[in-house]
Motif scaffolding. Sequence first.
Motif, PDB file in Angstrom:
ATOM      1  N   ASP A 213       0.866  -1.192   0.000  1.00 44.39           N
ATOM      2  CA  ASP A 213       0.000   0.000   0.000  1.00 44.39           C
ATOM      3  C   ASP A 213       0.895   1.232   0.000  1.00 44.39           C
ATOM      4  OD1 ASP A 213      -1.785   2.058   0.436  1.00 44.39           O
ATOM      5  OD2 ASP A 213      -2.945   0.988   1.963  1.00 44.39           O
ATOM      6  N   LYS A 214       1.029   1.868  -1.169  1.00 43.61           N
ATOM      7  CA  LYS A 214       1.950   2.996  -1.281  1.00 43.61           C
ATOM      8  C   LYS A 214       1.491   4.205  -0.473  1.00 43.61           C
ATOM      9  CE  LYS A 214       3.853   1.733  -5.795  1.00 43.61           C
ATOM     10  NZ  LYS A 214       4.095   2.169  -7.193  1.00 43.61           N
ATOM     11  N   ASN A 215       0.166   4.456  -0.411  1.00 39.70           N
ATOM     12  CA  ASN A 215      -0.332   5.608   0.363  1.00 39.70           C
ATOM     13  C   ASN A 215      -0.028   5.437   1.849  1.00 39.70           C
ATOM     14  OD1 ASN A 215      -1.340   6.922  -1.904  1.00 39.70           O
ATOM     15  ND2 ASN A 215      -3.313   5.857  -1.786  1.00 39.70           N
ATOM     16  N   THR A 216      -0.287   4.243   2.350  1.00 38.62           N
ATOM     17  CA  THR A 216       0.033   3.984   3.761  1.00 38.62           C
ATOM     18  C   THR A 216       1.535   4.052   3.984  1.00 38.62           C
ATOM     19  OG1 THR A 216      -1.895   2.543   3.937  1.00 38.62           O
ATOM     20  CG2 THR A 216      -0.240   2.346   5.666  1.00 38.62           C
ATOM     21  N   ALA A 217       2.282   3.588   3.000  1.00 36.61           N
ATOM     22  CA  ALA A 217       3.742   3.641   3.100  1.00 36.61           C
ATOM     23  C   ALA A 217       4.223   5.087   3.196  1.00 36.61           C
ATOM     24  CB  ALA A 217       4.380   2.949   1.900  1.00 36.61           C
ATOM     25  N   LEU A 218       3.611   5.988   2.413  1.00 34.57           N
ATOM     26  CA  LEU A 218       3.975   7.398   2.474  1.00 34.57           C
ATOM     27  C   LEU A 218       3.657   8.000   3.841  1.00 34.57           C
ATOM     28  CD1 LEU A 218       2.866   8.635  -1.073  1.00 34.57           C
ATOM     29  CD2 LEU A 218       5.202   8.390  -0.209  1.00 34.57           C
ATOM     30  N   ALA A 219       2.439   7.673   4.372  1.00 35.26           N
ATOM     31  CA  ALA A 219       2.073   8.175   5.707  1.00 35.26           C
ATOM     32  C   ALA A 219       3.005   7.606   6.773  1.00 35.26           C
ATOM     33  CB  ALA A 219       0.619   7.803   6.021  1.00 35.26           C
ATOM     34  N   PHE A 220       3.352   6.343   6.620  1.00 36.76           N
ATOM     35  CA  PHE A 220       4.273   5.714   7.562  1.00 36.76           C
ATOM     36  C   PHE A 220       5.647   6.392   7.489  1.00 36.76           C
ATOM     37  CE2 PHE A 220       7.385   2.586   8.917  1.00 36.76           C
ATOM     38  CZ  PHE A 220       6.801   2.027  10.041  1.00 36.76           C
ATOM     39  N   LEU A 221       6.111   6.664   6.262  1.00 31.10           N
ATOM     40  CA  LEU A 221       7.415   7.305   6.080  1.00 31.10           C
ATOM     41  C   LEU A 221       7.422   8.711   6.673  1.00 31.10           C
ATOM     42  CD1 LEU A 221      10.254   7.237   4.906  1.00 31.10           C
ATOM     43  CD2 LEU A 221       9.299   8.035   2.718  1.00 31.10           C
ATOM     44  N   GLU A 222       6.294   9.414   6.519  1.00 31.88           N
ATOM     45  CA  GLU A 222       6.207  10.766   7.080  1.00 31.88           C
ATOM     46  C   GLU A 222       6.310  10.734   8.599  1.00 31.88           C
ATOM     47  OE1 GLU A 222       3.153  14.596   7.197  1.00 31.88           O
ATOM     48  OE2 GLU A 222       2.741  12.883   5.887  1.00 31.88           O
ATOM     49  N   ASN A 223       5.585   9.832   9.225  1.00 29.14           N
ATOM     50  CA  ASN A 223       5.659   9.721  10.688  1.00 29.14           C
ATOM     51  C   ASN A 223       7.012   9.196  11.141  1.00 29.14           C
ATOM     52  OD1 ASN A 223       2.906  10.190  12.260  1.00 29.14           O
ATOM     53  ND2 ASN A 223       2.383   9.349  10.247  1.00 29.14           N
ATOM     54  N   LEU A 224       7.585   8.291  10.350  1.00 25.30           N
ATOM     55  CA  LEU A 224       8.921   7.801  10.681  1.00 25.30           C
ATOM     56  C   LEU A 224       9.935   8.941  10.609  1.00 25.30           C
ATOM     57  CD1 LEU A 224      10.829   5.460  11.331  1.00 25.30           C
ATOM     58  CD2 LEU A 224      10.991   5.011   8.865  1.00 25.30           C
ATOM     59  N   SER A 225       9.773   9.825   9.636  1.00 22.65           N
ATOM     60  CA  SER A 225      10.664  10.977   9.520  1.00 22.65           C
ATOM     61  C   SER A 225      10.518  11.885  10.730  1.00 22.65           C
ATOM     62  CB  SER A 225      10.361  11.746   8.238  1.00 22.65           C
ATOM     63  OG  SER A 225      10.572  10.935   7.100  1.00 22.65           O
ATOM     64  N   ARG A 226       9.277  12.107  11.171  1.00 28.91           N
ATOM     65  CA  ARG A 226       9.050  12.944  12.359  1.00 28.91           C
ATOM     66  C   ARG A 226       9.720  12.326  13.590  1.00 28.91           C
ATOM     67  NH1 ARG A 226       2.550  14.126  11.639  1.00 28.91           N
ATOM     68  NH2 ARG A 226       2.709  15.480   9.793  1.00 28.91           N
ATOM     69  N   VAL A 227       9.548  11.008  13.710  1.00 27.96           N
ATOM     70  CA  VAL A 227      10.121  10.325  14.871  1.00 27.96           C
ATOM     71  C   VAL A 227      11.647  10.400  14.833  1.00 27.96           C
ATOM     72  CG1 VAL A 227      10.463   8.058  15.939  1.00 27.96           C
ATOM     73  CG2 VAL A 227       8.174   8.779  15.247  1.00 27.96           C
ATOM     74  N   TYR A 228      12.214  10.117  13.654  1.00 29.56           N
ATOM     75  CA  TYR A 228      13.663  10.111  13.565  1.00 29.56           C
ATOM     76  C   TYR A 228      14.230  11.527  13.695  1.00 29.56           C
ATOM     77  CZ  TYR A 228      18.235   8.334  12.278  1.00 29.56           C
ATOM     78  OH  TYR A 228      19.549   7.980  12.305  1.00 29.56           O
TER      79      TYR A 228
END
Length: 368
Positions: A213-228
């Motif tokens: 799921d690319k859309n979920t992957a993008l949302a996940f990547l965005e939150n992962l970026s915030r966390v990192y």
Amino acid sequence: MNDKQTTQEKIFNRYYRIFIIPMIFLLYYLLSYLVNPYSKYWSLTTTRSWDDLLAEGVVMMLICWLITELSLISARLMDKWIPWERWPVRRFITQVCYQIILVFILLKVVMIILTFIFGPPPERGDSGPEKLDEWQFVFVCVMLSILISAVHTGNYFLQRWKTSMLEAAALKLNAAELQQIAMQAELQSLKLQLDPHFMFNNFSTLSALIQEDKNTALAFLENLSRVYRYMIINLNNDIITLREELKFIQAYTYLIQIRHGENVDIQTDIPEEIITRGIPPITLQLLIENAIKHNVASAAQPLHIHIYLNGEGKLTVSNNVQRIASNMPSTKLGLQNIRNRYRLLSDLSTEIKEENGSFLVMLPLLDF
């Protein structure tokens, strides 16, 4: 010895002589009177002319000055040859004997010089009182010499004590600075232990999401970026506010939900009045990750993680215990990391216990 110390010593020696020589002059007459108040000398003083008294005063001041200078010189030389720290008894005996001999030689030389300038003194005979007055004069001069050496020795020990105290304070300060540097280095090392395990798990999840799921992957990547980004920004911070940590946990919770779905339930129940208190950064993330790592989290056995303030005023992270069956013993690296960080940052300690089927980690809140 630096230039400042040398200048201070010269100033001290100058004022020391200005003070000590008149004092020795006065002490000479005081001791002479106390040793023999019935001497014929005192009764004849009132009948002598002012010229004689002035001449005698000048000669005695000169003798007192010579005794002072020679006593100080000899004491300083002995400080090098026979220091008090190494041979105290030998130094005491040698210095007393040396002072006596030195005074005898000095008085003999002075008498020769005065005889050469003023001529031989009038004959006084060999009567007992007159001989007693002569020995009294020598005795008082010896006592004055020993007194000057004693004053010098007292000042010497005082300066050594002062120097040793300053050196001890400097060493203590250096030790504290080195300890602080070591603590900071250890703290940085402990913080860096968090990154590999965290990033490995989340990049694995992201890799799977990209294919599904690319859309979920993008949302996940965005939150992962915030966390990192949060982890990078706070890498150099020892303490952050609980408010900042909770905002970080919100983004982190999203990652957990993507990874585990409803199998992991994370609830926070924190009063508003404590969110300005302090906590080591990434502590809550580490405890959540630790709970997930060591416990079963499935639809049949969901893992419940609760973050709240207990009755003792400590921030508590609890989870129900349903350990994963594994032959590999736990290294407890995450919990030890938190313990060490609290140890380095404060005198407060964490409390870890297991009761009634729950695993609890209680964290004291810190002040800035």
